[in-house]
Every structure is written in C-alpha cells, then in structure tokens.
Design a protein around this motif. Sequence first.
Motif, PDB file in Angstrom:
ATOM      1  N   PHE A 127       0.869  -1.077   0.071  1.00  0.00           N
ATOM      2  CA  PHE A 127      -0.006   0.009   0.086  1.00  0.00           C
ATOM      3  C   PHE A 127       0.963   1.441  -0.128  1.00  0.00           C
ATOM      4  CE2 PHE A 127      -2.198   3.278   2.642  1.00  0.00           C
ATOM      5  CZ  PHE A 127      -3.079   3.504   1.661  1.00  0.00           C
ATOM      6  N   ARG A 128       0.495   2.168  -0.870  1.00  0.00           N
ATOM      7  CA  ARG A 128       1.483   3.337  -1.079  1.00  0.00           C
ATOM      8  C   ARG A 128       0.516   4.422  -0.402  1.00  0.00           C
ATOM      9  NH1 ARG A 128       5.199   3.832  -4.866  1.00  0.00           N
ATOM     10  NH2 ARG A 128       4.721   6.207  -5.160  1.00  0.00           N
ATOM     11  N   THR A 129       1.305   4.845   0.843  1.00  0.00           N
ATOM     12  CA  THR A 129       0.788   5.957   1.872  1.00  0.00           C
ATOM     13  C   THR A 129       1.168   7.181   1.041  1.00  0.00           C
ATOM     14  OG1 THR A 129       2.567   6.293   3.156  1.00  0.00           O
ATOM     15  CG2 THR A 129       1.239   4.503   3.586  1.00  0.00           C
ATOM     16  N   ASP A 130       0.243   8.264   1.651  1.00  0.00           N
ATOM     17  CA  ASP A 130       0.716   9.610   1.353  1.00  0.00           C
ATOM     18  C   ASP A 130       1.414  10.270   2.368  1.00  0.00           C
ATOM     19  OD1 ASP A 130      -0.690   9.761  -1.031  1.00  0.00           O
ATOM     20  OD2 ASP A 130      -2.760   9.968  -0.092  1.00  0.00           O
ATOM     21  N   ASP A 131       2.300   9.478   3.080  1.00  0.00           N
ATOM     22  CA  ASP A 131       3.236   9.947   4.096  1.00  0.00           C
ATOM     23  C   ASP A 131       4.551   9.849   3.771  1.00  0.00           C
ATOM     24  OD1 ASP A 131       1.029  10.374   5.910  1.00  0.00           O
ATOM     25  OD2 ASP A 131       1.134   8.232   6.762  1.00  0.00           O
ATOM     26  N   ALA A 132       5.370  10.994   4.196  1.00  0.00           N
ATOM     27  CA  ALA A 132       6.771  10.928   3.846  1.00  0.00           C
ATOM     28  C   ALA A 132       7.460  10.400   5.179  1.00  0.00           C
ATOM     29  CB  ALA A 132       7.085  12.551   3.887  1.00  0.00           C
ATOM     30  N   GLY A 133       8.329   9.822   5.110  1.00  0.00           N
ATOM     31  CA  GLY A 133       8.999   9.105   6.165  1.00  0.00           C
ATOM     32  C   GLY A 133      10.781   8.543   5.566  1.00  0.00           C
ATOM     33  N   VAL A 134      11.303   8.346   6.821  1.00  0.00           N
ATOM     34  CA  VAL A 134      12.440   7.940   6.791  1.00  0.00           C
ATOM     35  C   VAL A 134      12.679   6.596   7.755  1.00  0.00           C
ATOM     36  CG1 VAL A 134      13.787   9.987   6.139  1.00  0.00           C
ATOM     37  CG2 VAL A 134      13.322   9.365   8.411  1.00  0.00           C
ATOM     38  N   ALA A 135      13.693   5.773   7.454  1.00  0.00           N
ATOM     39  CA  ALA A 135      13.771   4.371   8.182  1.00  0.00           C
ATOM     40  C   ALA A 135      15.338   4.180   8.647  1.00  0.00           C
ATOM     41  CB  ALA A 135      12.945   3.450   7.578  1.00  0.00           C
ATOM     42  N   PRO A 136      16.035   4.940   9.172  1.00  0.00           N
ATOM     43  CA  PRO A 136      17.269   4.604   9.484  1.00  0.00           C
ATOM     44  C   PRO A 136      17.362   3.490  10.370  1.00  0.00           C
ATOM     45  CG  PRO A 136      16.489   6.645  10.507  1.00  0.00           C
ATOM     46  CD  PRO A 136      15.581   6.362   9.567  1.00  0.00           C
ATOM     47  N   GLY A 137      18.145   2.417  10.003  1.00  0.00           N
ATOM     48  CA  GLY A 137      18.193   1.275  10.965  1.00  0.00           C
ATOM     49  C   GLY A 137      16.887   0.552  11.163  1.00  0.00           C
ATOM     50  N   GLY A 138      15.953   0.759  10.073  1.00  0.00           N
ATOM     51  CA  GLY A 138      14.766  -0.301  10.032  1.00  0.00           C
ATOM     52  C   GLY A 138      13.757   0.314  11.198  1.00  0.00           C
ATOM     53  N   VAL A 139      13.936   1.480  11.381  1.00  0.00           N
ATOM     54  CA  VAL A 139      13.171   2.318  12.562  1.00  0.00           C
ATOM     55  C   VAL A 139      12.501   3.438  11.630  1.00  0.00           C
ATOM     56  CG1 VAL A 139      12.413   3.353  14.706  1.00  0.00           C
ATOM     57  CG2 VAL A 139      14.485   1.692  14.560  1.00  0.00           C
TER      58      VAL A 139
END
Length: 369
Positions: free
Chosen positions: A245-257
């Motif tokens: 599912f493609r959200t409309d949210d921006a994010g990052v996931a450094p180290g899997g978090v």
Amino acid sequence: MADILPRLVSVVQGNSPAVLPVPAGDAREADRLRDALAPGTPITDEAALVVATSGTTGTPKGAMLSASALRASGTATHDRLGGPGSWLLALPAHHIAGMQVLLRSVLAGTEPVVVDVSTGFDPRDLPSAIASMSGRRYTSLVPTQLVKVLDDPAATEALASLDAVLLGGAAAPIPLRERAAAAGITIVRTYGMSETAGGCVYDGVPLSGVQVRIDRGRVILGGATVALGYRGMPDHPAFAEPGWFRTDDAGVAPGGVLSVQGRLDEAITTGGLTVVPQVVEAALATHPAVRECAVVGLADDRLGHRVVAAVVAASTLTLAELRAHVTETLDPTAAPRELYLVDALPVRGPGKLDRARLRDMLADLVPSR
C-alpha cells in the motif's frame, strides 16, 4: 455490543459475509457510507470487513480487509505487547482503531469494556471502567484524548495502571509523550491506517509480518495486514503493487526504525521553499505555553502561501515568542507568520486534525500578535 460481538467472531474466522461498520448515532454519516460503499451488492470473496477511511470530503473509500489480515494484525499486536488481554474501547467502533479493539478482544477471548463516547470523550469515565478489567489490560487512544486524561489526576492514575496504551490516529508531540511517561503511563506509538488493518508499526518498528520501505521519501507498507484494495475501485494506484500500500506519508527508516515526517499532500510552499507542517508542529509543541497546535498554509499574494499556527495555549503567548522558539531549531522560513489562539483544534474521524476545516475556521478569526 452484545449484538455485534458474535458477528465479529464470524468475521475474524472468515465465516461471515463482508460487513460494513457504520455509526449507530449518526444517521447522516451512516447513510453517506452506505450510499458510497454499497452494502448488499457483490464483493470479492476474500473480503471480511470494509472499513471507511477517515476522510470527510469526496466519496468515502472503503478498505477491504480479509479475515486473515485481521487475525494477523491482532495476533501480531498481542505478541508485541506481551500477550492477549482485556481491552477498553474508548474510540468510535466504526473506525479501524475502535474496531480493532473489539477484534482483538474476540481473538483474546475476552469481553471488551466500553466507554460511551457517542457524545464525546470524558476522562472521568476511565477509573471505573479500568477498575472492572482483569488480567493484562490494554486500550487505544488518540492524542487529543490523552491530553484530556493528563488534566484529570484520577484518570491519569487509572490509565497508568494499564499494561499498554496504544496511541495513534495522529502525531503525538514529544512533550505530550513525556508528560505521559512522567505520569507512569506506558505509551506505545502506533502508525497505520484502515488500509493496513490499523496500526502496523509500533514505536517505529513493524509488527511481525509487516514490511516497510521508503520510495523517494514516500512510506510504502506491505505484508500480512494490507487490505485487498478499495471497495469499487479495482485499479486504485495505492494498491497497484500486489501486497503493498502506497501511503501519502513522507518518512525515513534509518536502521529499520520508521519515522513519519508528515503527509506529502500537506506540505506548504512558501516563497518557493517547502515547509512540512508536522515538523513545525513538533517544534511548537516544545514551547511550555503550547498545549496543542496545528500549522497550515494560507493563501498569500507575495509568498504563495504563508505559514500560520493555531494554538490551544496553556498560558499567555505572543507571535514573537513563538517565532523565536521555532527559529531555535528550524529555518526562519518555517516560523509562523501569524498566530491564532483557539479553544480547540477541529478533528475528524478517530481524532485526526482536520486541516481543511481549520483553514476555513481561521478565515473568520483575527490573528494574535
């Protein structure tokens, strides 16, 4: 509730035709959902539950969830929290967060304890409701509810006795989480939506069976809890990739978090630069006079849009103080150019900030200086 729970047992087991939850006390909204999502007409065999997204404009979208997705979500939640338990329902049950409280109770074989929120959430109802629970005890709240709880000593003490409080539906400011932690409340931040059977990432870490990836800054969610798609929208681009599912949210996931930075469609372009409202809100929330806050862009002839802040203040606050506070950590472009003091922020669905309604509301107010 006595009528609903047996049906939900069949839903979770996959032995029931798909169901559409609608609010019992809001005939207009119930009719809107029925008109848009067409209960009684054919639907894919795998669908067990159709949950409307929390948007309030346009045609409602209904996320089709399978019984296996509901079971995967509930099982993964209990595994993360330390085991099945008793659940307190303090959210509207026709939204995914409230419905999941009931479904988790079904999976745990426990009777949910219900706080009536049909006329609004009253934290004074919590002590007696929580006292009636046994075993491991959980609930799910939105940040606006937690703010009210922390202003009530008895409710705060009662909430602190629970094994976990899932907090989702909207971003929870760091100062609010710090107040809760200082009061002994075990907060678990959740991220998810109707399209993922509710919260699927807890404290930044995906639940078992859930996958997260970042595509050019956009959060993409996959795995066992993802919906089959939207009711009546077989080619919707959000579900173009099977199982994701493609959200409309921006994010990052450094180290899997995972860290969600804000919605891509809510960014403000001001003077040719981009400002993410949630980033500014996080900075504003650290000011001691800010109880709740929201940032929106208002049309501006010179800048395109100007950044403005609406604040529920705990004490006297001026625009100059607020701008100085924001520029301690962010570029001056992000500092609000106007301050509006309000009694409460408008919300929609299970407690999400209604930015569109807030913009309309600010048009009738005079900014504070």
